[in-house]
Write an enzyme that holds these catalytic residues in place. Structure first.
Site, PDB file in Angstrom:
ATOM      1  N   GLY A  19      -2.825   2.903 -10.406  1.00  0.00           N
ATOM      2  CA  GLY A  19      -2.167   4.130 -10.302  1.00  0.00           C
ATOM      3  C   GLY A  19      -1.958   4.969 -11.477  1.00  0.00           C
ATOM      4  O   GLY A  19      -2.602   4.601 -12.288  1.00  0.00           O
ATOM      5  N   PRO A  22       0.730  -1.165   0.010  1.00  0.00           N
ATOM      6  CA  PRO A  22      -0.035  -0.057   0.084  1.00  0.00           C
ATOM      7  C   PRO A  22       0.749   1.254  -0.055  1.00  0.00           C
ATOM      8  O   PRO A  22       1.979   1.193   0.336  1.00  0.00           O
ATOM      9  CB  PRO A  22      -0.748  -0.118   1.305  1.00  0.00           C
ATOM     10  CG  PRO A  22       0.145  -1.183   2.243  1.00  0.00           C
ATOM     11  CD  PRO A  22       1.037  -1.895   1.325  1.00  0.00           C
ATOM     12  N   ASP A  23       0.304   2.242  -0.305  1.00  0.00           N
ATOM     13  CA  ASP A  23       1.045   3.575  -0.201  1.00  0.00           C
ATOM     14  C   ASP A  23       1.248   3.965   1.243  1.00  0.00           C
ATOM     15  O   ASP A  23       0.424   3.486   2.154  1.00  0.00           O
ATOM     16  CB  ASP A  23       0.000   4.769  -0.958  1.00  0.00           C
ATOM     17  CG  ASP A  23       0.873   6.079  -1.066  1.00  0.00           C
ATOM     18  OD1 ASP A  23       1.056   6.702  -0.210  1.00  0.00           O
ATOM     19  OD2 ASP A  23       1.421   6.351  -2.298  1.00  0.00           O
ATOM     20  N   GLU A  58      -4.710  14.752 -17.073  1.00  0.00           N
ATOM     21  CA  GLU A  58      -5.433  14.498 -16.005  1.00  0.00           C
ATOM     22  C   GLU A  58      -5.217  15.421 -14.907  1.00  0.00           C
ATOM     23  O   GLU A  58      -4.174  15.407 -14.439  1.00  0.00           O
ATOM     24  CB  GLU A  58      -5.328  13.142 -15.658  1.00  0.00           C
ATOM     25  CG  GLU A  58      -6.206  12.620 -14.256  1.00  0.00           C
ATOM     26  CD  GLU A  58      -5.906  11.196 -13.926  1.00  0.00           C
ATOM     27  OE1 GLU A  58      -6.857  10.495 -13.443  1.00  0.00           O
ATOM     28  OE2 GLU A  58      -4.751  10.758 -14.241  1.00  0.00           O
ATOM     29  N   GLU A  89      -4.894  -0.782 -13.551  1.00  0.00           N
ATOM     30  CA  GLU A  89      -5.760   0.228 -13.705  1.00  0.00           C
ATOM     31  C   GLU A  89      -5.304   1.622 -13.505  1.00  0.00           C
ATOM     32  O   GLU A  89      -4.654   1.798 -12.488  1.00  0.00           O
ATOM     33  CB  GLU A  89      -6.885   0.208 -12.856  1.00  0.00           C
ATOM     34  CG  GLU A  89      -8.143   1.138 -13.188  1.00  0.00           C
ATOM     35  CD  GLU A  89      -9.220   1.434 -12.285  1.00  0.00           C
ATOM     36  OE1 GLU A  89      -9.125   2.090 -11.360  1.00  0.00           O
ATOM     37  OE2 GLU A  89     -10.354   0.385 -12.354  1.00  0.00           O
ATOM     38  N   LEU A  90      -5.288   2.475 -14.618  1.00  0.00           N
ATOM     39  CA  LEU A  90      -4.549   3.499 -14.719  1.00  0.00           C
ATOM     40  C   LEU A  90      -5.336   4.974 -14.486  1.00  0.00           C
ATOM     41  O   LEU A  90      -6.213   4.968 -14.121  1.00  0.00           O
ATOM     42  CB  LEU A  90      -3.340   3.550 -15.938  1.00  0.00           C
ATOM     43  CG  LEU A  90      -2.452   2.327 -15.807  1.00  0.00           C
ATOM     44  CD1 LEU A  90      -1.937   1.996 -17.138  1.00  0.00           C
ATOM     45  CD2 LEU A  90      -1.896   1.962 -14.579  1.00  0.00           C
TER      46      LEU A  90
END
EC number: 1.2.1.79
Length: 524
Positions: free
Chosen positions: A239, A189-190, A393, A261-262
């Site tokens: 990410g 995890p982050d 984005e 998944e970006l």
């Protein structure tokens, strides 16, 4: 002006009695600890231990040992653990909501979205895993004489590398199908949201998951990400598109599978016959959930000219009514951004757009009076090519609105991007909406919703096109990506070859007749 307030209920820290037992679960400590601060307040959350290479080796060794026994357990036993985990998440949601809010700064309503996501996915995979993982007996090349079995084998140890923006949903909802499929999981995890992932591991073990089967290592992706990928049998990453490319290269060098998944630059289309009041109201959540720090959220709105003025008026009115705050309750509509780099990006995109002629219809200001990373939900008009916000984005509470003259123009504009994650179409004619949706280059398109209809439908796959990623989560695909198939074919009585004394020419003629007969009988 956006309503904003600081409430007395805002926390200064999570209690040590909660934090320390979670930190003890991490396979970390071999590298210097880092300080983690609460985004909404700047208060210290914890000194987070970091994992060394030796820690990572230990985590994978423990996971592999646990996985061997886990893979032999009946699927029904694994399913029972998912069902108990589902109940724990719902029963203890106040605790995990506090952790998610403190670590991310998001509002409680948006934190609850994550609780709901995990509950839905736990229930779904508990319901379908036995069927998806059951052996199959397809037709053999020679019926009766050829028996074929297809078996499912877990990959081994799956690395789940999850981000900070949805730390419960993205750390857990990808791990659950991997676990029920018979794999072990090593999570990275982050750092900012590690406690959320550790709480989930603790909850899963209380639900009956064997100790050591789900491990967590801690550290920045740049420091340990490569080490994690080097030891994994499969990689699941959520990410940025830039990091996704790097992970794909690393996984490709080892010939292991991966799911990515970006990012997204998602469009919302308001057609001429849309229910404007409903669209304007629900578009708020579609754009500003988790302060816009959501890959699925909308950053571009295309509105038909005939309803543009009315939609913009109602939408901006709703935006200006959004309440900002960091309390651990449901009193605020939107919380804080999570990092300084996020608010710097938001400020840069807005300032660049305004300097080049964009108009701020709502928001457009940081709110340091509320906390270090609060920024008002912002609506821009007159955005044009050449402005940073037009293509890049933002990943923050900023949306640009464009006027279009037809469905065709809206579809063309929506597809004018390298991304392809999510989209939204608004119309009273749902058949028309589905027809428009089918022409949008996105992995998911919601008709008369923003993102929750598709995302929350756990039986349907979710993922991106273009630079928004590859692979899918949710649905059967979200589980089957974690298994390998093995075909076992047993030939009985007669070989698949000429019989003794039969020439190859006669064999060929016989098989040609057989193939023709099978086709006429419509056999597989």
């Amino acid at each position: 002006m956006t309503t904003a307030r600081r409430l007395a209920a805002e926390p200064t820290a999570l209690p040590a009695t909660l934090v320390q037992p979670l930190l003890d679960l991490a396979v970390a400590g071999g590298a210097p600890a880092v300080e983690v601060l609460a985004p909404a307040t700047g208060a210290k959350i914890a000194d987070l231990p970091q994992s060394s290479t030796a820690d990572i080796d230990r985590a994978f060794a423990t996971a592999r040992e646990a996985q061997r026994a886990w893979a032999l357990r009946p699927v029904r036993e694994r399913i029972a653990i998912l069902r108990r985990f589902h109940d724990i998440v719902l029963d203890e949601q106040q605790t995990i909501l506090d952790i998610v809010q403190v670590e991310t700064g998001k509002s409680r309503a948006h934190a609850f979205d994550e609780v709901g996501d995990v509950a839905v996915n736990a229930r779904y995979y508990a319901s379908v895993a036995d069927k998806l993982l059951a052996d199959r007996k397809p037709r053999g090349v020679l019926p009766v004489l050829t028996r074929v079995e297809v078996r499912h084998r877990p990959k081994g140890v799956v690395a789940v590398i999850s981000p900070w923006n949805y730390p419960l949903a993205l750390a857990v909802s990808d791990a659950l199908p991997a676990l029920v499929a018979g794999n072990a999981v090593v999570s990275r995890p982050d750092n900012q949201t590690a406690l959320t992932a550790l709480w989930a591991i603790a909850a899963a073990e209380r639900a009956g998951l064997p100790s050591g089967l789900w491990q967590a290592v801690l550290g920045r992706g740049s420091a340990i990400g490569g080490e994690v990928i080097a030891r994994a049998d499969y990689v699941d990453y959520t990410g940025s598109s830039a990091t996704g490319r790097t992970i794909a290269q690393q996984a490709g060098e080892r010939l292991i599978g991966y799911s990515l998944e970006l990012g997204g630059k998602n469009p919302l289309l308001v057609l001429a016959d849309a229910d404007i009041s409903r669209a304007a109201r629900i578009a708020i959540r579609a754009c500003f959930a988790s302060a816009g720090q959501l890959c699925e959220s909308m950053e571009r709105i295309y509105v038909h000219d005939s309803v543009y003025d009315r939609f913009v008026s109602e939408f901006v009115e709703h935006v200006k009514a959004i309440k900002l705050g960091g309390a651990l309750d449901f009193s605020s509509d939107m919380g804080s951004l999570t990092f300084r780099r996020q608010i710097d990006t938001v400020r840069s995109h807005v300032e660049d757009a305004v300097a080049k002629g964009a108009t701020v219809l709502a928001g457009g200001r940081a709110r340091p009076d509320l906390g270090p990373y609060f920024y008002e939900p912002t609506v821009l008009a007159d955005v044009r090519p050449g402005m940073t916000v037009y293509r890049e984005e933002t990943f923050g509470p900023v949306v640009s609105i464009y006027r279009v003259g037809s469905d065709e123009e809206a579809i063309t504009a929506a597809n004018d991007t390298a991304y392809g994650l999510n989209a939204s179409v608004w119309t009273k004619d749902t058949s028309r909406g589905r027809a428009v949706a089918a022409r949008i280059n996105a992995g998911s398109v919601n008709v008369n919703e923003g993102f929750i209809a598709a995302w929350g439908s756990a039986d349907a796959p979710s993922g991106g096109l273009g630079i928004s990623g590859t692979g899918r989560r949710h649905g059967p695909e979200g589980l089957l990506k974690y298994i390998d198939t093995q075909t076992i074919a047993t030939q009985r009585v007669l070989p698949i070859a000429p019989l003794p004394g039969m020439s190859e020419e006669l064999w060929a003629k016989t098989m040609t007749l057989y193939f023709s007969v099978m086709k006429s009988l419509r056999q597989k």
